[in-house]
Design a protein around this motif. Sequence first.
Motif, PDB file in Angstrom:
ATOM      1  N   ASP A 121     -26.331  20.770 -36.807  1.00  0.00           N
ATOM      2  CA  ASP A 121     -25.762  19.871 -35.807  1.00  0.00           C
ATOM      3  C   ASP A 121     -24.425  19.280 -36.251  1.00  0.00           C
ATOM      4  O   ASP A 121     -23.513  19.103 -35.444  1.00  0.00           O
ATOM      5  N   SER A 125     -20.967  19.804 -34.162  1.00  0.00           N
ATOM      6  CA  SER A 125     -20.126  18.693 -33.693  1.00  0.00           C
ATOM      7  C   SER A 125     -18.697  18.844 -34.181  1.00  0.00           C
ATOM      8  O   SER A 125     -17.743  18.607 -33.434  1.00  0.00           O
ATOM      9  N   ARG A 129     -15.353  19.164 -31.746  1.00  0.00           N
ATOM     10  CA  ARG A 129     -14.189  18.268 -31.835  1.00  0.00           C
ATOM     11  C   ARG A 129     -12.913  19.064 -32.037  1.00  0.00           C
ATOM     12  O   ARG A 129     -11.884  18.804 -31.418  1.00  0.00           O
TER      13      ARG A 129
END
Length: 135
Positions: A121, A125, A129
């Motif tokens: 995870d 992420s 981004r």
Amino acid sequence: SAGVADALRLVGFVDDVTPWLAVADVFLLASAWEGLPRSVLEATAAGLPCVVRDTGWAADLAFAPSITALPATADATAFAAALAGRHRRAPARLPRAFTEAGMLDELRTLYDRLCGPVIDDVELSRLRRRRRRSR
């Protein structure tokens, strides 16, 4: 004629077998066909010796000396003889490969081998981004 009528209970389908396994002396599986029967794993985990008809899967459970595997052609006489014999109790624990954690580890290893490593995870992420910034 085998003299087991007073000691045998056929309870049919039940949702939770735990109480039945807790009071059993031995587990018998006489199915003419099974994949890898979960019921034998449950009985083994409960510490029961098992007498089973081997329809091709018993080698997968060779870790458990408490399993007496009869040939696929075994009849009632063969089962009665096996039940009359001495049985070894099941091992205190199932091998890791037969636990939920072990199966999940093996599944992830297979997935990684076939599809490449799974990203966690945190990494996902970070990638999201970076993608947003590049737009």
